[in-house]
Design an enzyme around this catalytic site. Structure first.
Site, mmCIF file in Angstrom:
data_model
loop_
_atom_site.group_PDB
_atom_site.id
_atom_site.type_symbol
_atom_site.label_atom_id
_atom_site.label_comp_id
_atom_site.label_asym_id
_atom_site.label_seq_id
_atom_site.Cartn_x
_atom_site.Cartn_y
_atom_site.Cartn_z
ATOM 1 N N ASN A 262 0.833 -1.205 0.000
ATOM 2 C CA ASN A 262 0.000 0.000 0.000
ATOM 3 C C ASN A 262 0.868 1.255 0.000
ATOM 4 O OD1 ASN A 262 -2.258 -1.814 0.761
ATOM 5 N ND2 ASN A 262 -1.088 -1.921 2.654
ATOM 6 N N GLU A 295 8.388 -5.183 -1.147
ATOM 7 C CA GLU A 295 7.276 -4.229 -0.974
ATOM 8 C C GLU A 295 7.737 -2.812 -1.262
ATOM 9 O OE1 GLU A 295 4.585 -5.748 -0.870
ATOM 10 O OE2 GLU A 295 5.389 -7.673 -0.211
ATOM 11 N N GLU A 317 4.317 -7.924 -10.442
ATOM 12 C CA GLU A 317 4.878 -8.948 -9.547
ATOM 13 C C GLU A 317 6.137 -9.596 -10.116
ATOM 14 O OE1 GLU A 317 4.211 -8.846 -6.686
ATOM 15 O OE2 GLU A 317 2.180 -8.038 -6.523
HETATM 16 N N1 0A1 Z 1 0.960 -7.594 -3.699
HETATM 17 C C1 0A1 Z 1 1.480 -8.249 -2.554
HETATM 18 C C2 0A1 Z 1 0.921 -9.549 -2.204
HETATM 19 C C3 0A1 Z 1 -0.501 -9.643 -1.873
HETATM 20 C C4 0A1 Z 1 -1.378 -10.070 -2.802
HETATM 21 C C5 0A1 Z 1 -2.697 -10.274 -2.495
HETATM 22 C C6 0A1 Z 1 -3.077 -10.049 -1.233
HETATM 23 O O1 0A1 Z 1 -4.382 -10.304 -0.909
HETATM 24 C C7 0A1 Z 1 -5.113 -11.006 -1.834
HETATM 25 C C8 0A1 Z 1 -2.210 -9.602 -0.270
HETATM 26 C C9 0A1 Z 1 -0.914 -9.376 -0.610
HETATM 27 C C10 0A1 Z 1 2.932 -8.549 -2.817
HETATM 28 O O2 0A1 Z 1 3.288 -8.926 -3.921
HETATM 29 O O3 0A1 Z 1 3.702 -8.456 -1.907
HETATM 30 ZN ZN ZN Z 2 4.585 -8.121 -4.968
#
Ligand code: 0A1
Ligand code: ZN
Length: 854
Positions: A262, A295, A317
């Site tokens: 976030n 992150e 990702e």
């Molecule tokens: N985007 C985050 C991982 C993440 C993905 C989905 C989530 O809830 C469904 C929570 C976190 C990362 O890649 O770290």
């Molecule tokens: Zn990620």
């Protein structure tokens, strides 16, 4: 983007149906009146129809919301509520939408949207959780600035961006960077911070905080150092600077995933940020450093440039995993990182790619996007970027990525945008390369060779097995890094990257004085399965001489695999040459201890099962287990004389430090201790348990003792010492199962589900127990079917509370077609039992259906 399927079938969403939202969101203002069971969320949103969009439908997502009131330009309206949101008549010009909704954070056990964890409010909005907070166009291509006001008695109240004002019982935040709703975050609770600061490359001072529950403040220092290193590295290597006055991280105990990026307010599973020598193992430290970096790096690859839609998930990702791997390689040992990543890829991604859950790196359809946070999107997505970099070279990679940041800052992008910057920066045509994004399945690469009159020819043939929905595959571009060694072990041809584009292709090397030994796929230059007829003698030669550390490890790994397969299939004794090679390496102090530890760690039992399956045999998990035991016992006996000295030599003394060298040494030391325990009945392990002043050594000793069935007293002592620490107790739970014999693993796990400290509500605890069961290959696949049954029962129970974690854990069944008919029948019964459960979530339904369709 909806399917015209019958009403009862879950909707399927398709990439080809993408249509932009008809309105701009110019600004968002949110007020939260916090109350555990009845939080009020007031939204005030400026919308404007997009030029050219004639009378677009005004649809806002919303789930599990109680609408209290709604207004357009101040006049009350009565929207039409649908299952997934609402529609409303709105004017054909800019207007202000206002709504008040009520939500129940305390009753939110799915941990998606706004929920409570240990009395603290927190949010998780990726992928589609914001719609559980208020009505909104909850899609990543809708970006806006956010102002947030939080009202509540909690001493700490945080949101994205910069703090603007606060007073008794309220706090306000403003995020000036337009963002999609999935990056929204709010945290409120009784928290304490570990503060620090960072001066960016342009001289801006950024306030940094890690927020934790009182009592955990002593476990933040390592995470904070990792954060500062990440900020510096992203400046140095990618030229990326942080863009707010403050960066907050919060540790939360109940969290479905590892962490969440976030904007300005990263939320972490406490297991991925809290670290102390007494409570965290070396592996924990390494993982925490990598996840903090991951992150943080998302701030540019994910947040400033985000995804147009969820089909493009790998855009953020894959790239961010690739970047965090580069960071770890720079901070620690590059070869060790590469080897570890390949082990992980083969353990998690290859089975996915070769089974019923196979999907392209960029999927073209889904029912529940949360089921697509997979090893394919993340890890194979990163491999694809690694191949791209290898093909264009480091300089052009840097040029293309800089162009990406310049061209797309502030946008929601696609894989096409990503590939276009590479085409524009390098002049290459990447249309064939794009198949890595659209075709599922791991290519098999067959190699044959010829040596005639000083010319050496390598011929490669690629083919990819069918995957769900994709029976036929076209050839891909495969970068194959190759080096050649002469008969005396000297390198006669340094690494060359061969660019394979055809289904079958040959490459020649001239002017050789003798037939060389090839070192193919150095650094694992492409995520493929290499098939080459070779001898153990040649593997041993490469293990001894290859200049590429990855391929040296790979040669040892292949030797280990062949030795195991022969033991299982032919009842052979452990291979003498391999045992000999291992002993030599173990005693070779000139080699990096971390590397030696990796060579010493055998292929996993699941990996051997996969190899047997590929060679046409139904794997017998018990036999694979027995072979592993026999092998380790034989190795221990052969090394008997040197084990005490090796143990002493690799023992790290002095104050604990999680640096790469010390971690590698302790890893090797732990593996030596486990061999030693096979001979001394646990005496050394018991001493180490007593003396240990850090969790790595305490845990390693306990693991050895439990495995040897000599650890009852220490296990009780460990429990008594750590019962107040949730994260350490997760280790205790998992270890009870991991160290159990195959025939008792399921009953040990069943007893643990009755333990006072077991709860379905905490994903970490659930994963500690059920993940350990699924990870105990011979225990989970025991012929009784007790493991399958226990997992299914618990998945059914958890699904009512937390569909996301349930669905992810279903993947334990994805390899079921490897096994014999009896086991398949047992698994089918359990899968059908799950599928037939009344009220089963969409998440879990999709997973079990896909697995059953295999
Ligand atoms: N985007 C985050 C991982 C993440 C993905 C989905 C989530 O809830 C469904 C929570 C976190 C990362 O890649 O770290
Ligand atoms: Zn990620």
């Amino acid at each position: 983007m909806k399917d015209a399927a019958p009403e009862t079938a879950p909707e399927t969403f398709y990439l080809k149906d993408y249509t932009p939202f008809g309105f701009e969101v110019q600004s968002v203002e949110l007020t939260f009146r916090l109350a555990p069971k009845a939080t009020r969320v007031l939204s005030r949103i400026h919308f404007a129809p997009k030029p050219g969009a004639a009378n677009p439908e005004f649809f806002l997502h919303g789930e599990q919301l109680t609408l209290i009131s709604a207004a357009v330009d101040g006049a009350p309206v009565t929207p039409t509520l649908t299952e997934g949101g609402l529609t409303c008549d709105v004017p054909d010009r800019p207007f202000v939408w206002e709504a008040e909704v009520e939500i129940d954070p305390q009753g939110n056990t799915a941990l998606e949207g706004l929920y409570m964890s240990n009395g603290m409010y927190c949010t998780q909005c990726e992928a589609e959780g914001f719609r559980k907070i208020t009505y909104y166009p909850d899609r990543p291509d809708v970006m806006s600035t956010f102002r947030v006001r939080i009202e509540g008695d909690e001493p700490v109240k945080l949101s994205n961006g910069n703090p603007t004002a606060s007073g008794a019982g309220w706090a306000e935040w403003h995020d000036p960077w337009p963002k999609p709703a999935y990056l929204f975050a709010l945290v409120a609770g009784d928290l304490v911070n570990h503060p620090d600061s960072f001066t960016t490359m342009s001289g801006k001072e950024v306030e940094l905080n890690i927020w934790v529950r009182p009592g955990d403040e002593g476990k933040c220092a390592f995470g904070m150092e990792a954060l500062k290193k990440s900020m510096k590295w992203d400046e140095d290597v990618y030229g990326r600077e942080y863009d707010l006055d403050i960066f907050n991280i919060v540790a939360v105990d109940d969290f479905n995933m590892g962490a969440m990026e976030n904007k300005g307010l990263n939320i972490f599973n406490s297991s991925c940020v809290l670290a102390s020598p007494e409570t965290s193992t070396d592996a924990n430290f390494e993982r925490i450093e990598a996840i903090i970096a991951h992150e943080y790096f998302h701030n540019w690859t994910g947040n400033r440039i985000t995804c147009r839609d969820w089909f493009q998930l790998c855009l953020k990702e894959g790239l961010t995993v690739f970047r965090d791997a580069q960071f770890t390689a720079d901070m620690r040992s590059a070869p060790v990182k590469r080897i570890s990543d390949v082990i992980d890829l083969r353990a998690r991604q290859f089975p996915e790619d070769g089974g019923p859950l196979a999907h392209p790196v960029r999927p073209e359809q889904f029912q529940e996007i949360n089921n697509f946070y997979t090893a394919t999107i993340y890890e194979k997505g990163a491999e694809v970027i690694g191949m791209l970099k290898r093909l264009v070279g480091d300089e052009d990679y840097a040029k293309a990525v800089t162009l990406y940041f310049d061209r797309h800052d502030g946008q929601a992008c696609t894989i096409e945008d990503w590939l276009k910057v590479f085409e524009d920066a390098t002049g290459r045509d990447l249309s064939q390369f794009k198949r890595w994004y659209s075709q599922a399945g791991t290519p098999h690469l067959k190699v044959s060779e010829d040596y005639t009159d000083g010319t050496y020819t390598l011929t490669f043939e690629q083919s990819t097995p069918p995957t769900p929905g994709q029976p036929d595959k076209d050839p891909r571009v495969i970068p194959i890094a190759v080096g050649l060694l002469g008969p005396n072990g000297d390198e006669v041809c340094a690494t060359r990257v061969l660019e394979m584009t055809e289904a079958k292709q040959s490459f020649t090397f001239d002017g050789l004085a003798a037939k060389p030994v090839p070192s193919v796929l150095r650094e694992f230059s492409a995520p493929v399965i290499l098939e080459r007829d070779t001898s153990n003698a040649e593997r041993a030669f490469l293990l001894a001489h290859d200049t590429d550390p990855f391929n040296r490890w790979e040669a040892g790994n292949a030797l280990a695999r062949e030795a195991r397969v022969a033991m299982v299939l032919e009842g052979a004794a452990p291979d003498a040459d391999y045992l000999d090679a291992l002993q030599k390496l173990l005693r070779d102090d000139s080699q990096d201890p971390a590397f030696r530890a990796l060579v010493l760690s055998p292929p996993s039992q699941s990996d051997i099962a996969q190899t047997l399956f590929e060679r046409g045999h139904a794997p017998d998990p018990q036999k694979i287990f027995d072979a592993a035991e026999t092998f380790a016992q034989t190795l221990a006996q052969q090394l008997a004389d040197s084990l005490p000295r090796l143990y002493a030599d690799t023992t790290v003394s002095g104050a604990y430090s999680p640096d790469a060298i010390s971690c590698g040494k302790r890893d090797l030391n732990g593996r030596i201790l486990s061999l030693l325990t096979r001979l001394d009945g646990g005496q050394q392990a018991a001493r180490q348990y007593e003396d240990a002043d850090n969790m790595t050594q305490q845990y390693a000793a306990l693991a050895c003792l439990l495995k040897a069935e000599k650890g009852d007293a220490q296990s009780q002592a460990f429990f008594d010492q750590w019962k107040g620490d949730r994260l350490v107790m997760d280790k205790w739970f998992a270890l009870q199962i991991a160290s159990a014999a195959p025939e008792t693993a399921a009953s040990v796990a069943r007893d643990l589900t009755q333990h006072d400290l077991f709860t379905l509500k905490n994903p970490n605890r659930f994963r500690a127990v059920m993940g350990a069961l699924a990870g105990h290959h011979a225990g989970f696949h025991h012929a009784s079917g007790a493991g399958y049954r226990l997992l299914a029962e618990n998945l059914i129970a958890l699904d009512k509370l937390n569909p996301q974690t349930t669905a992810r854990m279903c993947a334990a069944f994805q390899t079921w077609k490897r096994y014999d008919a009896d086991r398949q029948a047992l698994i089918r019964t359990e899968l059908e039992r799950i599928a037939g459960t009344e009220g089963l979530s969409r998440d879990t339904t999709e997973m079990v259906t896909r697995i059953l369709d295999a």
